[in-house]
Write a protein that holds these residues in place. Structure first.
Motif, PDB file in Angstrom:
ATOM      1  N   UNK A  34     -15.345  48.608  19.319  1.00  0.00           N
ATOM      2  CA  UNK A  34     -15.970  48.222  18.050  1.00  0.00           C
ATOM      3  C   UNK A  34     -15.581  46.797  17.661  1.00  0.00           C
ATOM      4  N   UNK A  35     -14.327  46.418  17.890  1.00  0.00           N
ATOM      5  CA  UNK A  35     -13.874  45.046  17.564  1.00  0.00           C
ATOM      6  C   UNK A  35     -14.630  44.019  18.400  1.00  0.00           C
ATOM      7  N   UNK A  36     -14.781  44.322  19.678  1.00  0.00           N
ATOM      8  CA  UNK A  36     -15.490  43.379  20.560  1.00  0.00           C
ATOM      9  C   UNK A  36     -16.974  43.311  20.185  1.00  0.00           C
ATOM     10  N   UNK A  37     -17.580  44.459  19.914  1.00  0.00           N
ATOM     11  CA  UNK A  37     -18.991  44.480  19.514  1.00  0.00           C
ATOM     12  C   UNK A  37     -19.202  43.679  18.227  1.00  0.00           C
ATOM     13  N   UNK A  38     -18.265  43.813  17.289  1.00  0.00           N
ATOM     14  CA  UNK A  38     -18.371  43.074  16.030  1.00  0.00           C
ATOM     15  C   UNK A  38     -18.275  41.570  16.275  1.00  0.00           C
ATOM     16  N   UNK A  39     -17.355  41.171  17.170  1.00  0.00           N
ATOM     17  CA  UNK A  39     -17.211  39.741  17.484  1.00  0.00           C
ATOM     18  C   UNK A  39     -18.462  39.210  18.176  1.00  0.00           C
ATOM     19  N   UNK A  40     -19.038  40.009  19.069  1.00  0.00           N
ATOM     20  CA  UNK A  40     -20.274  39.606  19.747  1.00  0.00           C
ATOM     21  C   UNK A  40     -21.387  39.393  18.736  1.00  0.00           C
ATOM     22  N   UNK A  41     -21.487  40.303  17.767  1.00  0.00           N
ATOM     23  CA  UNK A  41     -22.535  40.185  16.746  1.00  0.00           C
ATOM     24  C   UNK A  41     -22.306  38.964  15.865  1.00  0.00           C
ATOM     25  N   UNK A  42     -21.075  38.743  15.462  1.00  0.00           N
ATOM     26  CA  UNK A  42     -20.767  37.608  14.578  1.00  0.00           C
ATOM     27  C   UNK A  42     -21.060  36.276  15.256  1.00  0.00           C
TER      28      UNK A  42
END
Length: 345
Positions: A34-42
């Motif tokens: 989830x942390x990596x997915x959030x960073x990818x989205x940001x």
């Protein structure tokens, strides 16, 4: 342009962990993912599919073959598939076939060896051609027609949806319901037009009403507003009495609305109108259009899940799988008038 290194810094993880998440590898905790997915989205990071393909040996490019994009349903379906594909890390190329079997096969011949998978809304495809396609590339068909081939399919509830529409109209007192969009030419037997006509007949039978030939309006299968309006005008010019129009697509229903109003008839006080597809135009037409929502987002999601599984292991399932999407009857002003506001329209 953001890189995997930028994502790793933003998420506070290693570059290898980001690579595992991007390539959907195991051994990554849900919290880290989830942390990596959030960073990818940001950061708006887009993985380099070519580099990923070289590392994994998997081709992440799929073709979406549709008859056309001018019909609102197909453009909505294409958008839903593009969004779902992005979530799965797949790149989608769109090809238009105009519903022609040769054009459908040409897509496979031209792209097959270079594709990870194929999503197709077939119209002219034969059983023999479907068998050929599945041997060339992992394939999922978005089709109501059953094929004599080991091909996965995702279908909408055409027959059941129209049957529910007829039941809704009859419950409001309409008894002379015109069916707009029937086709008695050489389209495959299980085409959407044929299935929706079956649903119309089912609904009338449920209500104890006859299916009157003069109320079944044949139209060219390349449905459009122009054809919908022409179909209603044909009924009026022939002097055929009708108190409702059940159009087999929203685009036909919008043309029907125009023709009904042109004839000086009030909707729905004198003539009710309903469609199928629940397009944006249905929500914002005047009056707003009662329609069947065929589960477009679900169709896109299920089709890509099936395709992703085939791409990972093309021989995991020797027989084809079928998923039928849920549908919903969306009540709006064109059948229930001012009550639509109370029905969540």
């Amino acid at each position: 342009m953001s890189t995997m290194h930028d994502v790793a810094l933003r998420a506070g993880v290693s570059l290898k962990t980001v690579s595992r998440v991007v390539n959907n590898e195991p051994n990554v905790s849900e919290q880290t993912r989830r942390k990596v997915d959030a960073a990818i989205a940001e950061l708006g990071f887009r993985p380099n599919s070519v580099a990923r393909n070289l590392r994994t040996g998997r081709i992440d490019v799929v073709v979406l073959a549709l008859p056309q994009l001018s019909q609102p349903y197909f453009s909505s379906l294409a958008e839903a598939i593009m969004r779902e594909a992005e979530r799965l890390g797949l790149t989608v190329l769109i090809e238009l076939t105009d519903g022609d079997a040769e054009a459908e096969m040409a897509v496979v011949r031209e792209h097959g060896p270079h594709l990870g998978g194929l999503l197709m809304y077939p119209v002219g495809l034969t059983d023999a051609q479907a068998r050929t396609v599945t041997r060339i590339v992992p394939t999922v068909l978005m089709s109501e027609r059953a094929y004599d081939a080991p091909v996965d399919r995702v279908a909408m509830a055409n027959r059941e949806g129209v049957r529910a529409l007829v039941g809704h109209m009859v419950s409001l007192g309409y008894t002379r319901i015109a069916a707009l969009g029937a086709d008695h030419t050489d389209l495959p037997e299980r085409s959407a037009a044929h299935l929706r006509l079956d649903g119309y007949r089912d609904g009338l039978r449920d209500a104890g009403l006859p299916c009157l030939p003069e109320l079944v309006v044949d139209l060219d299968p390349r449905w459009s507003r122009r054809l919908g309006a022409a179909g209603v005008r044909r009924l009026i010019e022939r002097g055929t009495p009708f108190d409702a129009v059940l159009a087999f697509a929203d685009t036909l229903a919008l043309g029907a609305l125009h023709a009904v109003r042109d004839a000086g008839l009030r909707v729905p006080a004198e003539v009710a109108v309903a469609g199928f597809d629940d397009t944006d135009e249905a929500r914002y037409s005047y009056p707003s259009l009662t329609s069947i929502a065929p589960g477009t987002t679900q169709i896109a999601r299920e089709a890509l899940v099936l395709l992703d599984n085939r791409m990972k292991d093309a021989h995991a399932q020797e027989t084809g799988r079928l998923v039928v999407a849920d549908f919903e009857l969306m009540l709006r002003e064109s059948t229930v008038g001012g009550m639509a506001a109370w029905a969540g329209a």
